[in-house]
Design a protein around this motif. Sequence first.
Motif, PDB file in Angstrom:
ATOM      1  N   PRO A 120      59.736 -21.445 -22.446  1.00  0.00           N
ATOM      2  CA  PRO A 120      59.137 -21.000 -21.182  1.00  0.00           C
ATOM      3  C   PRO A 120      58.472 -19.635 -21.365  1.00  0.00           C
ATOM      4  O   PRO A 120      59.060 -18.724 -21.963  1.00  0.00           O
ATOM      5  N   SER A 121      57.230 -19.549 -20.910  1.00  0.00           N
ATOM      6  CA  SER A 121      56.445 -18.323 -21.088  1.00  0.00           C
ATOM      7  C   SER A 121      55.158 -18.447 -20.288  1.00  0.00           C
ATOM      8  O   SER A 121      54.870 -19.501 -19.713  1.00  0.00           O
ATOM      9  N   LYS A 122      54.386 -17.362 -20.277  1.00  0.00           N
ATOM     10  CA  LYS A 122      53.092 -17.340 -19.591  1.00  0.00           C
ATOM     11  C   LYS A 122      52.119 -16.607 -20.499  1.00  0.00           C
ATOM     12  O   LYS A 122      52.413 -15.492 -20.942  1.00  0.00           O
TER      13      LYS A 122
ATOM     14  N   GLY B  71      58.549 -31.006 -21.653  1.00  0.00           N
ATOM     15  CA  GLY B  71      58.051 -29.804 -21.010  1.00  0.00           C
ATOM     16  C   GLY B  71      57.357 -30.002 -19.687  1.00  0.00           C
ATOM     17  O   GLY B  71      57.124 -31.123 -19.234  1.00  0.00           O
ATOM     18  N   LYS B  72      57.052 -28.860 -19.102  1.00  0.00           N
ATOM     19  CA  LYS B  72      56.363 -28.795 -17.815  1.00  0.00           C
ATOM     20  C   LYS B  72      55.539 -27.513 -17.804  1.00  0.00           C
ATOM     21  O   LYS B  72      56.060 -26.434 -18.073  1.00  0.00           O
TER      22      LYS B  72
ATOM     23  N   GLU C 182      49.095 -29.302 -13.061  1.00  0.00           N
ATOM     24  CA  GLU C 182      50.436 -29.437 -13.634  1.00  0.00           C
ATOM     25  C   GLU C 182      50.455 -30.598 -14.617  1.00  0.00           C
ATOM     26  O   GLU C 182      49.985 -31.690 -14.310  1.00  0.00           O
ATOM     27  N   ILE C 183      50.982 -30.332 -15.785  1.00  0.00           N
ATOM     28  CA  ILE C 183      51.159 -31.377 -16.789  1.00  0.00           C
ATOM     29  C   ILE C 183      52.633 -31.421 -17.177  1.00  0.00           C
ATOM     30  O   ILE C 183      53.311 -30.388 -17.201  1.00  0.00           O
TER      31      ILE C 183
ATOM     32  N   SER D 139      38.751 -21.384 -20.582  1.00  0.00           N
ATOM     33  CA  SER D 139      39.713 -20.278 -20.625  1.00  0.00           C
ATOM     34  C   SER D 139      40.672 -20.485 -19.465  1.00  0.00           C
ATOM     35  O   SER D 139      40.263 -20.844 -18.358  1.00  0.00           O
ATOM     36  N   CYS D 140      41.943 -20.277 -19.729  1.00  0.00           N
ATOM     37  CA  CYS D 140      42.957 -20.557 -18.718  1.00  0.00           C
ATOM     38  C   CYS D 140      44.220 -19.752 -19.006  1.00  0.00           C
ATOM     39  O   CYS D 140      44.305 -19.054 -20.014  1.00  0.00           O
ATOM     40  N   THR D 141      45.171 -19.872 -18.108  1.00  0.00           N
ATOM     41  CA  THR D 141      46.498 -19.300 -18.314  1.00  0.00           C
ATOM     42  C   THR D 141      47.504 -20.434 -18.277  1.00  0.00           C
ATOM     43  O   THR D 141      47.488 -21.256 -17.354  1.00  0.00           O
ATOM     44  N   TRP D 142      48.333 -20.496 -19.309  1.00  0.00           N
ATOM     45  CA  TRP D 142      49.419 -21.472 -19.369  1.00  0.00           C
ATOM     46  C   TRP D 142      50.669 -20.822 -18.797  1.00  0.00           C
ATOM     47  O   TRP D 142      51.073 -19.734 -19.236  1.00  0.00           O
ATOM     48  N   ASP D 143      51.298 -21.466 -17.810  1.00  0.00           N
ATOM     49  CA  ASP D 143      52.565 -21.020 -17.244  1.00  0.00           C
ATOM     50  C   ASP D 143      53.587 -22.121 -17.552  1.00  0.00           C
ATOM     51  O   ASP D 143      53.658 -23.137 -16.856  1.00  0.00           O
ATOM     52  N   VAL D 144      54.335 -21.923 -18.626  1.00  0.00           N
ATOM     53  CA  VAL D 144      55.282 -22.919 -19.127  1.00  0.00           C
ATOM     54  C   VAL D 144      56.634 -22.694 -18.450  1.00  0.00           C
ATOM     55  O   VAL D 144      57.286 -21.693 -18.689  1.00  0.00           O
ATOM     56  N   SER D 145      57.036 -23.658 -17.596  1.00  0.00           N
ATOM     57  CA  SER D 145      58.321 -23.518 -16.904  1.00  0.00           C
ATOM     58  C   SER D 145      59.451 -24.245 -17.637  1.00  0.00           C
ATOM     59  O   SER D 145      60.617 -23.891 -17.468  1.00  0.00           O
ATOM     60  N   GLU D 146      59.123 -25.285 -18.415  1.00  0.00           N
ATOM     61  CA  GLU D 146      60.104 -25.992 -19.248  1.00  0.00           C
ATOM     62  C   GLU D 146      59.529 -26.070 -20.653  1.00  0.00           C
ATOM     63  O   GLU D 146      58.349 -26.402 -20.828  1.00  0.00           O
ATOM     64  N   ALA D 147      60.339 -25.761 -21.655  1.00  0.00           N
ATOM     65  CA  ALA D 147      59.889 -25.716 -23.046  1.00  0.00           C
ATOM     66  C   ALA D 147      59.020 -26.924 -23.404  1.00  0.00           C
ATOM     67  O   ALA D 147      59.336 -28.058 -23.058  1.00  0.00           O
TER      68      ALA D 147
END
Length: 168
Positions: free
Chosen positions: A106-108, A124-125, A138-139, A152-160
């Motif tokens: 999980p990270s951003k 993951g999520k 959401e993927i 260009s984007c920002t990834w907000d990983v809530s589940e590994a």
Amino acid sequence: MATFGITVGACFPNLNGFKTVTKHPVCSVSRKGVGATGTILVTGSIGSCSSRRRSCIYRLSSSSSKIMASATTETEKLGIKIVKNPPESKLSELGVRSWPKWGCPPSKFPWTYSSRETCYLLEGKVKVYPDGSDEAVEIVAGDLVVFPNGMSCTWDVSEAVDKHYKFD
């Protein structure tokens, strides 16, 4: 034709008096179009069917019944293409299981695609925020996703995340 996998406990109102599918190792629905009549094949015990293993085939009007199902669907949102629950035949055709793997906890973080990426999430999520948009895409595990070259984007990983990927 879409194929659906129905979860344990799915409800089928007005289905020959049966209300709930309680146990079924195999269950699928085929539909030819919106509002079409489908066929449900259930193996196992259903409602008040005998407890011994058997197959039951029922006709169901998809417009009058609610099905808890996971269908293969294709969508595009904010330039990101997503195929939810792609069939294994599609994954094999693309060679997904032979692609390299990548993962993260999980990270951003920001990311820019220098070429088109196709990926398949095993775990993951993630919420992906394309630059210039307040909306997210959401993927989740089971999604086949195509990110366009130059995004260009920002990834907000809530589940590994654990995924197969390929750059074109």
